[in-house]
Design a protein around this motif. Structure first.
Motif, mmCIF file in Angstrom:
data_model
loop_
_atom_site.group_PDB
_atom_site.id
_atom_site.type_symbol
_atom_site.label_atom_id
_atom_site.label_comp_id
_atom_site.label_asym_id
_atom_site.label_seq_id
_atom_site.Cartn_x
_atom_site.Cartn_y
_atom_site.Cartn_z
ATOM 1 N N TYR A 135 0.837 -1.206 0.000
ATOM 2 C CA TYR A 135 0.000 0.000 0.000
ATOM 3 C C TYR A 135 0.872 1.256 0.000
ATOM 4 C CZ TYR A 135 -4.434 2.427 1.031
ATOM 5 O OH TYR A 135 -5.557 3.205 0.976
ATOM 6 N N LEU A 136 1.960 1.208 0.757
ATOM 7 C CA LEU A 136 2.891 2.336 0.778
ATOM 8 C C LEU A 136 3.517 2.549 -0.599
ATOM 9 C CD1 LEU A 136 4.519 4.507 2.313
ATOM 10 C CD2 LEU A 136 6.168 2.710 2.905
ATOM 11 N N LEU A 137 3.934 1.464 -1.241
ATOM 12 C CA LEU A 137 4.505 1.579 -2.585
ATOM 13 C C LEU A 137 3.487 2.159 -3.559
ATOM 14 C CD1 LEU A 137 6.534 -1.744 -3.026
ATOM 15 C CD2 LEU A 137 7.426 0.552 -2.635
ATOM 16 N N TYR A 138 2.252 1.706 -3.455
ATOM 17 C CA TYR A 138 1.189 2.225 -4.319
ATOM 18 C C TYR A 138 1.039 3.736 -4.146
ATOM 19 C CZ TYR A 138 -3.591 3.217 -5.857
ATOM 20 O OH TYR A 138 -4.698 3.773 -6.456
ATOM 21 N N SER A 139 1.069 4.192 -2.896
ATOM 22 C CA SER A 139 0.907 5.625 -2.630
ATOM 23 C C SER A 139 2.055 6.437 -3.211
ATOM 24 C CB SER A 139 0.805 5.876 -1.119
ATOM 25 O OG SER A 139 2.066 5.732 -0.479
ATOM 26 N N ARG A 140 3.235 5.832 -3.287
ATOM 27 C CA ARG A 140 4.395 6.536 -3.842
ATOM 28 C C ARG A 140 4.389 6.510 -5.370
ATOM 29 N NH1 ARG A 140 9.366 4.240 -0.084
ATOM 30 N NH2 ARG A 140 8.988 5.534 1.765
ATOM 31 N N LEU A 141 3.975 5.389 -5.922
ATOM 32 C CA LEU A 141 3.957 5.262 -7.378
ATOM 33 C C LEU A 141 2.798 6.034 -7.999
ATOM 34 C CD1 LEU A 141 4.741 1.442 -7.611
ATOM 35 C CD2 LEU A 141 6.213 3.268 -8.481
ATOM 36 N N TYR A 142 1.665 6.054 -7.309
ATOM 37 C CA TYR A 142 0.455 6.682 -7.843
ATOM 38 C C TYR A 142 -0.163 7.604 -6.787
ATOM 39 C CZ TYR A 142 1.158 2.423 -10.600
ATOM 40 O OH TYR A 142 1.705 1.408 -11.344
ATOM 41 N N PRO A 143 0.539 8.660 -6.398
ATOM 42 C CA PRO A 143 0.065 9.497 -5.288
ATOM 43 C C PRO A 143 -1.293 10.140 -5.526
ATOM 44 C CG PRO A 143 1.901 10.539 -6.453
ATOM 45 C CD PRO A 143 1.822 9.139 -6.943
ATOM 46 N N MET A 144 -1.571 10.540 -6.768
ATOM 47 C CA MET A 144 -2.860 11.182 -7.027
ATOM 48 C C MET A 144 -4.009 10.190 -6.887
ATOM 49 S SD MET A 144 -2.376 14.025 -10.016
ATOM 50 C CE MET A 144 -1.618 12.914 -11.183
ATOM 51 N N MET A 145 -3.820 8.975 -7.389
ATOM 52 C CA MET A 145 -4.880 7.974 -7.270
ATOM 53 C C MET A 145 -5.056 7.531 -5.824
ATOM 54 S SD MET A 145 -4.972 5.621 -10.704
ATOM 55 C CE MET A 145 -3.229 5.306 -10.901
ATOM 56 N N PHE A 146 -3.964 7.512 -5.065
ATOM 57 C CA PHE A 146 -4.062 7.171 -3.643
ATOM 58 C C PHE A 146 -4.961 8.169 -2.918
ATOM 59 C CE2 PHE A 146 -2.502 8.028 0.679
ATOM 60 C CZ PHE A 146 -2.737 6.792 1.269
ATOM 61 N N MET A 147 -4.765 9.463 -3.172
ATOM 62 C CA MET A 147 -5.553 10.485 -2.490
ATOM 63 C C MET A 147 -6.942 10.643 -3.097
ATOM 64 S SD MET A 147 -3.626 11.322 -0.033
ATOM 65 C CE MET A 147 -4.713 12.583 0.626
ATOM 66 N N LEU A 148 -7.102 10.269 -4.361
ATOM 67 C CA LEU A 148 -8.383 10.447 -5.041
ATOM 68 C C LEU A 148 -9.490 9.608 -4.415
ATOM 69 C CD1 LEU A 148 -9.700 11.889 -7.483
ATOM 70 C CD2 LEU A 148 -9.180 9.852 -8.837
ATOM 71 N N VAL A 149 -9.110 8.547 -3.706
ATOM 72 C CA VAL A 149 -10.120 7.663 -3.122
ATOM 73 C C VAL A 149 -11.020 8.422 -2.153
ATOM 74 C CG1 VAL A 149 -8.705 6.887 -1.169
ATOM 75 C CG2 VAL A 149 -10.472 5.392 -2.075
ATOM 76 N N ILE A 150 -10.498 9.467 -1.509
ATOM 77 C CA ILE A 150 -11.307 10.249 -0.569
ATOM 78 C C ILE A 150 -12.469 10.911 -1.299
ATOM 79 C CG2 ILE A 150 -11.296 12.196 1.034
ATOM 80 C CD1 ILE A 150 -8.364 11.621 1.563
ATOM 81 N N SER A 151 -12.164 11.512 -2.450
ATOM 82 C CA SER A 151 -13.217 12.155 -3.236
ATOM 83 C C SER A 151 -14.125 11.132 -3.901
ATOM 84 C CB SER A 151 -12.590 13.059 -4.308
ATOM 85 O OG SER A 151 -11.782 14.056 -3.733
ATOM 86 N N ALA A 152 -13.526 10.078 -4.442
ATOM 87 C CA ALA A 152 -14.296 9.103 -5.206
ATOM 88 C C ALA A 152 -15.264 8.310 -4.335
ATOM 89 C CB ALA A 152 -13.351 8.158 -5.944
ATOM 90 N N LYS A 153 -14.955 8.170 -3.040
ATOM 91 C CA LYS A 153 -15.821 7.397 -2.145
ATOM 92 C C LYS A 153 -16.944 8.236 -1.548
ATOM 93 C CE LYS A 153 -15.167 3.647 -0.691
ATOM 94 N NZ LYS A 153 -15.733 2.340 -1.105
ATOM 95 N N SER A 154 -16.972 9.531 -1.819
ATOM 96 C CA SER A 154 -18.006 10.382 -1.238
ATOM 97 C C SER A 154 -19.351 10.098 -1.909
ATOM 98 C CB SER A 154 -17.641 11.855 -1.416
ATOM 99 O OG SER A 154 -17.656 12.208 -2.783
ATOM 100 N N PRO A 155 -20.458 10.234 -1.157
ATOM 101 C CA PRO A 155 -21.787 9.968 -1.731
ATOM 102 C C PRO A 155 -22.082 10.807 -2.971
ATOM 103 C CG PRO A 155 -21.921 10.155 0.658
ATOM 104 C CD PRO A 155 -20.531 10.560 0.274
ATOM 105 N N GLY A 156 -21.582 12.041 -2.995
ATOM 106 C CA GLY A 156 -21.826 12.903 -4.141
ATOM 107 C C GLY A 156 -21.254 12.359 -5.433
ATOM 108 N N VAL A 157 -20.228 11.521 -5.318
ATOM 109 C CA VAL A 157 -19.624 10.905 -6.503
ATOM 110 C C VAL A 157 -20.305 9.586 -6.833
ATOM 111 C CG1 VAL A 157 -17.518 9.842 -7.424
ATOM 112 C CG2 VAL A 157 -17.394 12.032 -6.233
ATOM 113 N N THR A 158 -20.410 8.705 -5.851
ATOM 114 C CA THR A 158 -20.951 7.370 -6.122
ATOM 115 C C THR A 158 -22.410 7.408 -6.568
ATOM 116 O OG1 THR A 158 -21.450 7.120 -3.757
ATOM 117 C CG2 THR A 158 -19.353 6.229 -4.544
ATOM 118 N N GLU A 159 -23.176 8.364 -6.047
ATOM 119 C CA GLU A 159 -24.592 8.435 -6.420
ATOM 120 C C GLU A 159 -24.786 8.865 -7.870
ATOM 121 O OE1 GLU A 159 -26.324 11.045 -3.581
ATOM 122 O OE2 GLU A 159 -26.196 9.609 -1.918
ATOM 123 N N LYS A 160 -23.839 9.637 -8.409
ATOM 124 C CA LYS A 160 -23.964 10.132 -9.777
ATOM 125 C C LYS A 160 -23.253 9.245 -10.796
ATOM 126 C CE LYS A 160 -24.342 14.993 -8.365
ATOM 127 N NZ LYS A 160 -23.730 16.345 -8.454
#
Length: 250
Positions: free
Chosen positions: A97-122
């Motif tokens: 998981y640590l390696l993933y966060s270093r290799l793909y930092p934007m996708m690692f942090m994007l999960v916060i936005s992508a998991k929000s109800p405003g995203v999943t509902e649409k």
């Protein structure tokens, strides 16, 4: 005349082009700067073609999250096959998981936005279902290791937590540690002297000791486990990160 049929490989290639363009927009302008109109200007496809792949910005964001989960799943699969105790294999998952966060930092942090109800509902049904499948695949491997540890008596689990609770504790601890040590967060005194690998290892061992997961931290040199992971399992990723670091210094 019937419409021209597009083969599956072309559809996948086209979707990857759209996801790459979306990632570039996020890198340049942040998540707030990502819009479907801007995406249209970045690629050679028509607006109608783009909307055939992604119904809205939120669907696009979930698509990016799904791409990241696929990459993370591949790392988790390799970590789960590490030859060691069940505790070492859980540590291998954290290291992946640590390696993933270093290799793909934007996708690692994007999960916060992508998991929000405003995203999943649409988002589209297709991407929501894919997301659930990928999430189930990620958690199943971890829960299997936990169940093996419980069955074989390697994890005493004094509070009788369910395997799912233990899996969630591991995920939340890893995500929180990595996120707070990320360069995207403002530096603060309590983390100023911390290195991400050492901090992650300390946190996970603190939690695993609380579960009385053998062998305890005081009884085993887990720094050697990390070294084995670097050399035996994730050597290509370590080399890639080293090359990226060297390129930044040039």
């Amino acid at each position: 005349m019937s419409p021209r049929q597009i083969d599956q490989s072309t559809l996948v290639e086209r979707e990857n082009v759209l996801l790459d363009a979306a990632m570039l927009l996020i890198k340049q302008q942040g998540v707030e700067g990502l819009t479907m109109d801007k995406l249209v200007k970045q690629v050679s496809f028509s607006k109608g073609t783009i909307y055939n792949h992604f119904t809205c910005k939120e669907d696009l964001m979930l698509g990016l999250c799904n791409r990241g989960m696929g990459l993370l799943g591949a790392l988790f699969t390799r970590a789960g096959k590490f030859e060691g105790t069940t505790r070492e294999r859980i540590i291998a998952i954290h290291f992946a998981y640590l390696l993933y966060s270093r290799l793909y930092p934007m996708m690692f942090m994007l999960v916060i936005s992508a998991k929000s109800p405003g995203v999943t509902e649409k988002a589209s049904t297709r991407n929501r279902e894919m997301h659930l499948q990928l999430e189930a695949s990620l958690t199943t491997g971890i829960i299997n290791i936990i169940c093996q540890a419980l069955t074989e008596g390697e994890c005493n689990n004094p509070n009788n937590l369910a395997p799912e609770q233990i899996a969630f504790a591991n995920w939340s601890s890893a995500f929180g540690t990595i996120a707070l040590l990320s360069k995207d967060f403002e530096q603060c005194g309590i983390r100023a002297q911390m290195q991400s690998e050492q901090a992650l290892l300390a946190n996970v061992n603190l939690m695993l000791d609380g579960l009385q997961w053998q062998p305890l931290f005081s009884e085993f040199d887990y720094t050697q486990t990390l070294e084995r992971l670097r050399c035996e399992v994730f050597a290509p990723e370590i080399a890639l990160l080293a090359a990226q670091e060297q390129a930044l210094q040039c």
